[in-house]
Enzyme design. Sequence first.
Site, mmCIF file in Angstrom:
data_model
loop_
_atom_site.group_PDB
_atom_site.id
_atom_site.type_symbol
_atom_site.label_atom_id
_atom_site.label_comp_id
_atom_site.label_asym_id
_atom_site.label_seq_id
_atom_site.Cartn_x
_atom_site.Cartn_y
_atom_site.Cartn_z
ATOM 1 N N HIS A 138 0.823 -1.217 0.000
ATOM 2 C CA HIS A 138 0.000 0.000 0.000
ATOM 3 C C HIS A 138 0.857 1.266 0.000
ATOM 4 C CE1 HIS A 138 0.455 -0.100 4.520
ATOM 5 N NE2 HIS A 138 0.504 1.214 4.335
ATOM 6 N N ASP A 183 0.113 -7.585 1.491
ATOM 7 C CA ASP A 183 0.541 -6.190 1.647
ATOM 8 C C ASP A 183 2.059 -6.052 1.706
ATOM 9 O OD1 ASP A 183 0.271 -3.468 1.818
ATOM 10 O OD2 ASP A 183 -0.097 -3.433 3.978
ATOM 11 N N SER A 256 4.759 2.640 8.050
ATOM 12 C CA SER A 256 4.405 1.501 7.200
ATOM 13 C C SER A 256 5.588 1.073 6.340
ATOM 14 C CB SER A 256 3.231 1.859 6.285
ATOM 15 O OG SER A 256 2.050 2.052 7.019
#
Length: 515
Positions: A138, A183, A256
């Site tokens: 992402h 992911d 992230s």
Amino acid sequence: MHEDVERGLQRPLQAVPDANRSHVVVVDGRFVVTHVRSIRMPKHLARAITVFTLLFAGPLGAGASDGTQSIESLRHLSQSVEALVTQVSPSVVQVLVTGYGPVEDPGRGDTDVVIGRQRSLGSGVIVDPDGFIITNAHVISGAQRVQVVVPAAHVSEPALRSLVSARGRTVEARIVGIASEVDLALLKIDLAGLPALKMANYDEVHQGQMVFAFGSPEGLRNSVTMGVISAVARQPDADHPMVYIQTDAPINHGNSGGPLVNVEGEVVGINAFILSDSGGSQGLGFAIPSAVVSVAYPQLRKYGHLHRSEIGVQVQTITPELARGLGLSKDSGLIVSDLLPEGPAEAAGLQIQDVIETIDDLPMESLLELAFHLYTRNPGERIKLVVRRGDVRLPFDLPVVERPHDFDGLGDLGDPETNRISQLGIVGIGIDETIAPLVPSLRIRSGVIVAGRSQGARGADVALSAGDIIHRLNGAPIAGLQELRTALDAIEPHGAVVLQVERSGKLSFVAFRLD
């Protein structure tokens, strides 16, 4: 001193060694640090005991009233954490992404969608000295250009270390592979000899272990926070089989893709997301387990996508109705509903309606447990399966195999020279009556399949990966390789290019400018 205390209490003492080869003695629920220096122990255990003592100890006993021992313990803890950060930080990078997406325009109505240039950032971790970097899928979603900020290699002046390392070195990166289902994404930069981190053994990850989250929260590069593992296998979404490590180490936007590491500096997981009402860290951070990363990384590097591991069975969750109708002895767990023809399970003798009890001696009560277990197994490994058939328990030993992917083998059909599209830095394969049957999931049965990146690819600003299908260029349909070349040749230098690309069954636009 040890003997004096023991005589005074008239009972044995509980003693454990700390990092300074002392004893931490439990006296009436309090901790007394003595000075016995004849015990050696692993560094990670010493750190854990030191922290435990600092957090839960009462007032120090005789011989330490001047606070010297407590200061030494604090200093040792501080030095241990500092050493860990110094070890890990050079392997953590900031990921800068440029792309297009919906942006706010105050002059337009709420129902209008305005597409504009967007910039976003995340983190990543170097997993190979040759420049391979793991991050979240992402983080690079919709990317037209990806850059990576690598920490400064050497800074001699301690006072300037934070300032200089904050600058780092910005280099272009290309997307090697994407696995949206877990992911994860793999990037490559053209640098060698980089410090890489090792993946931790997930079987040794336990609740309560101390961990550190590295990354760029809110764009503040080279940041670290500390916490513990709250849970080793959490499923935030009941409808998705993916599980995560939960931690209370503060994680915020920008973390992230960064690593969650243990006290040995090994990657326990890849920071993925937080659960928060306010948008800030509330002690509910989630990381992709190292076991999943270890399986995904070599596949992303080789294929650009994941090969799912399987044993050739289709299973369903047992419901009370299903159990009554089939006369099963239990109304929960997993039942075999189908067998892959000529697959490992069928060859081994499994049958439809077998009830799965254990895999590798682990009870299997849900699809989540089965899916995660297979995620962590590589093709070629073997698993032990125990099923119940009627009143009989039967053991099986099965090989794990790869689930075939639509695009496997297509790279062999494209000649690296004759099929090269130099403007895009790819090797392409035109879709014709021979190729189309090999890719049954195509939404549009014409275009050019990206078989892989070509040697000397011109840059990561063209965000194409193996398996992408180019259907249109600036709105005009692309039937094959020749049409794509002709359309690219007609564009002037630095002209705008928008490709309609099919990726994982979804259509999207990839926009960039030609060099």
